[in-house]
Structure formats: structure tokens, C-alpha cells
Write a protein that holds these residues in place. Structure first.
Motif, PDB file in Angstrom:
ATOM      1  N   GLN A 109       0.915  -1.252  -0.003  1.00  0.00           N
ATOM      2  CA  GLN A 109      -0.251  -0.167   0.063  1.00  0.00           C
ATOM      3  C   GLN A 109       0.525   1.206   0.348  1.00  0.00           C
ATOM      4  N   CYS A 110       1.599   1.568   0.228  1.00  0.00           N
ATOM      5  CA  CYS A 110       2.488   2.680   0.445  1.00  0.00           C
ATOM      6  C   CYS A 110       3.277   2.587  -0.770  1.00  0.00           C
ATOM      7  N   LEU A 111       4.127   1.524  -0.972  1.00  0.00           N
ATOM      8  CA  LEU A 111       4.143   1.554  -3.028  1.00  0.00           C
ATOM      9  C   LEU A 111       2.859   2.567  -3.424  1.00  0.00           C
ATOM     10  N   HIS A 112       2.024   1.614  -2.970  1.00  0.00           N
ATOM     11  CA  HIS A 112       0.998   2.481  -4.100  1.00  0.00           C
ATOM     12  C   HIS A 112       0.680   4.682  -3.980  1.00  0.00           C
ATOM     13  N   PHE A 113       0.848   4.466  -2.440  1.00  0.00           N
ATOM     14  CA  PHE A 113      -0.032   5.459  -2.230  1.00  0.00           C
ATOM     15  C   PHE A 113       1.109   6.508  -2.517  1.00  0.00           C
ATOM     16  N   ASP A 114       2.169   6.445  -2.269  1.00  0.00           N
ATOM     17  CA  ASP A 114       3.508   6.932  -2.608  1.00  0.00           C
ATOM     18  C   ASP A 114       3.758   7.541  -4.671  1.00  0.00           C
ATOM     19  N   ALA A 115       3.369   6.238  -5.273  1.00  0.00           N
ATOM     20  CA  ALA A 115       2.755   6.382  -6.747  1.00  0.00           C
ATOM     21  C   ALA A 115       2.074   7.334  -7.137  1.00  0.00           C
ATOM     22  N   LEU A 116       0.825   7.514  -6.259  1.00  0.00           N
ATOM     23  CA  LEU A 116      -0.063   8.324  -6.503  1.00  0.00           C
ATOM     24  C   LEU A 116       0.157  10.239  -6.121  1.00  0.00           C
ATOM     25  N   ALA A 117       0.813  10.133  -5.003  1.00  0.00           N
ATOM     26  CA  ALA A 117       1.179  11.073  -4.719  1.00  0.00           C
ATOM     27  C   ALA A 117       2.386  11.985  -5.961  1.00  0.00           C
ATOM     28  N   ASP A 118       2.796  10.788  -5.553  1.00  0.00           N
ATOM     29  CA  ASP A 118       4.082  11.452  -7.172  1.00  0.00           C
ATOM     30  C   ASP A 118       3.392  11.673  -8.117  1.00  0.00           C
ATOM     31  N   ASP A 119       2.887  10.851  -8.857  1.00  0.00           N
ATOM     32  CA  ASP A 119       1.780  11.454  -9.884  1.00  0.00           C
ATOM     33  C   ASP A 119       0.760  12.390  -9.908  1.00  0.00           C
ATOM     34  N   ALA A 120      -0.041  12.854  -8.686  1.00  0.00           N
ATOM     35  CA  ALA A 120      -0.947  13.851  -8.141  1.00  0.00           C
ATOM     36  C   ALA A 120       0.252  15.646  -8.093  1.00  0.00           C
ATOM     37  N   ARG A 121       1.433  15.508  -7.362  1.00  0.00           N
ATOM     38  CA  ARG A 121       2.873  15.815  -7.206  1.00  0.00           C
ATOM     39  C   ARG A 121       3.048  16.429  -8.158  1.00  0.00           C
ATOM     40  N   LEU A 122       3.439  15.311 -10.023  1.00  0.00           N
ATOM     41  CA  LEU A 122       3.301  16.299 -11.505  1.00  0.00           C
ATOM     42  C   LEU A 122       2.212  17.649 -12.059  1.00  0.00           C
ATOM     43  N   ARG A 123       1.328  16.421 -11.864  1.00  0.00           N
ATOM     44  CA  ARG A 123       0.164  17.380 -12.672  1.00  0.00           C
ATOM     45  C   ARG A 123      -0.493  18.431 -11.628  1.00  0.00           C
ATOM     46  N   SER A 124      -0.128  18.183 -10.428  1.00  0.00           N
ATOM     47  CA  SER A 124      -0.366  19.564  -9.654  1.00  0.00           C
ATOM     48  C   SER A 124       0.590  20.524 -10.550  1.00  0.00           C
ATOM     49  N   LEU A 125       2.153  20.242 -10.314  1.00  0.00           N
ATOM     50  CA  LEU A 125       3.096  20.931 -10.820  1.00  0.00           C
ATOM     51  C   LEU A 125       2.686  21.536 -12.764  1.00  0.00           C
ATOM     52  N   VAL A 126       1.973  20.294 -12.970  1.00  0.00           N
ATOM     53  CA  VAL A 126       2.500  20.833 -14.867  1.00  0.00           C
ATOM     54  C   VAL A 126       0.617  21.903 -14.988  1.00  0.00           C
ATOM     55  N   SER A 127      -0.091  21.249 -14.099  1.00  0.00           N
ATOM     56  CA  SER A 127      -1.809  22.124 -14.534  1.00  0.00           C
ATOM     57  C   SER A 127      -1.791  23.271 -13.914  1.00  0.00           C
ATOM     58  N   GLU A 128      -0.772  23.625 -12.776  1.00  0.00           N
ATOM     59  CA  GLU A 128      -0.841  24.581 -11.405  1.00  0.00           C
ATOM     60  C   GLU A 128      -2.246  25.229 -11.563  1.00  0.00           C
ATOM     61  N   THR A 129      -3.100  24.259 -10.717  1.00  0.00           N
ATOM     62  CA  THR A 129      -4.894  24.880 -10.432  1.00  0.00           C
ATOM     63  C   THR A 129      -5.080  24.481  -9.324  1.00  0.00           C
ATOM     64  N   PRO A 130      -5.558  25.339  -8.715  1.00  0.00           N
ATOM     65  CA  PRO A 130      -5.770  24.668  -7.614  1.00  0.00           C
ATOM     66  C   PRO A 130      -6.834  23.668  -6.817  1.00  0.00           C
ATOM     67  N   ALA A 131      -7.877  22.609  -8.247  1.00  0.00           N
ATOM     68  CA  ALA A 131      -7.969  21.619  -7.220  1.00  0.00           C
ATOM     69  C   ALA A 131      -7.256  20.284  -7.434  1.00  0.00           C
ATOM     70  N   SER A 132      -6.208  20.720  -8.810  1.00  0.00           N
ATOM     71  CA  SER A 132      -4.629  19.801  -7.982  1.00  0.00           C
ATOM     72  C   SER A 132      -3.645  19.815  -7.645  1.00  0.00           C
ATOM     73  N   GLU A 133      -4.029  21.434  -6.585  1.00  0.00           N
ATOM     74  CA  GLU A 133      -3.217  21.489  -5.553  1.00  0.00           C
ATOM     75  C   GLU A 133      -4.117  20.694  -4.029  1.00  0.00           C
ATOM     76  N   ARG A 134      -5.281  20.506  -4.491  1.00  0.00           N
ATOM     77  CA  ARG A 134      -5.679  19.909  -3.138  1.00  0.00           C
ATOM     78  C   ARG A 134      -5.633  18.537  -3.241  1.00  0.00           C
ATOM     79  N   HIS A 135      -5.627  17.837  -4.606  1.00  0.00           N
ATOM     80  CA  HIS A 135      -5.542  16.660  -5.474  1.00  0.00           C
ATOM     81  C   HIS A 135      -4.285  16.320  -4.892  1.00  0.00           C
ATOM     82  N   TYR A 136      -3.628  16.960  -5.044  1.00  0.00           N
ATOM     83  CA  TYR A 136      -1.711  16.561  -4.927  1.00  0.00           C
ATOM     84  C   TYR A 136      -1.588  16.222  -3.173  1.00  0.00           C
ATOM     85  N   LYS A 137      -2.183  17.347  -2.050  1.00  0.00           N
ATOM     86  CA  LYS A 137      -2.266  17.182  -0.624  1.00  0.00           C
ATOM     87  C   LYS A 137      -3.163  16.274  -0.111  1.00  0.00           C
TER      88      LYS A 137
END
Length: 96
Positions: free
Chosen positions: A30-58
Motif C-alpha cells: 500500500q505504501c508503494l501504491h500511495f507513494d506512486a499516487l502522490a508522486d503522480d498527483a504532484r507532477l499533475r499539480s506542477l503541470v496544471s497549476e490549478t487549485p484543484a490539482s494542488e488539493r488533489h496532491y495534498k
């Protein structure tokens, strides 16, 4: 401590350790899974720069941190029980 009590306690510890180790395997996955999801959300947040993507990452980051904390607690508990088991084994063989 009577040898039979030590033997019973060792059996109880072995059962508990077995369950905790199984939980640890699941937590590792589960740690591997959630870490991968967080990394993916971080990258999406950096690319899209929207408040929604930032919340999703957090949110994803918090879930990953929660699972990592749980895994660390499991490790500590396993380590503690292994130490108890070693002490009981010492006692078991010194009485025999």
C-alpha cells in the motif's frame, strides 16, 4: 517463570508476529501504491497549476504519509515483539 508459561508466551508471541508480518506485507504494498499516487498527483499539480490539482496532491500526500506512519508503527511493534521473544527464548533455554 515456569517453563510451560514461557512456552505458552512464546507461542502467543509467534502468532502475533505472524499476523503483524502479514500486515506489514500489505502495508508495504500500500505504501508503494500511495507513494506512486502522490508522486503522480504532484507532477499533475506542477503541470496544471490549478487549485484543484494542488488539493488533489495534498490529499494524496496525506494518504501516503498516513500509510507510511502506519508501516513505521508496525515495524516498531514487530521489533519490540522480537526483542520480547528473544528474552523469552533466553529464559526458556536457561531454565532447561
Amino acid at each position: 517463570m515456569a517453563r510451560s508459561r514461557v512456552d505458552k508466551r512464546l507461542a502467543e508471541l509467534a502468532d502475533r508476529l505472524k499476523r503483524l508480518r502479514a500486515d506489514m506485507e500489505v502495508a508495504e504494498e500500500q505504501c508503494l501504491h500511495f507513494d506512486a499516487l502522490a508522486d503522480d498527483a504532484r507532477l499533475r499539480s506542477l503541470v496544471s497549476e490549478t487549485p484543484a490539482s494542488e488539493r488533489h496532491y495534498k490529499n494524496a500526500f496525506r494518504r501516503a504519509e498516513t500509510m507510511n506512519t502506519y508501516r513505521a508503527r508496525l515495524r516498531e511493534e514487530i521489533h519490540h515483539l522480537e526483542q520480547k521473544q528473544d528474552e523469552l527464548l533466553d529464559r526458556f533455554y536457561s531454565d532447561g
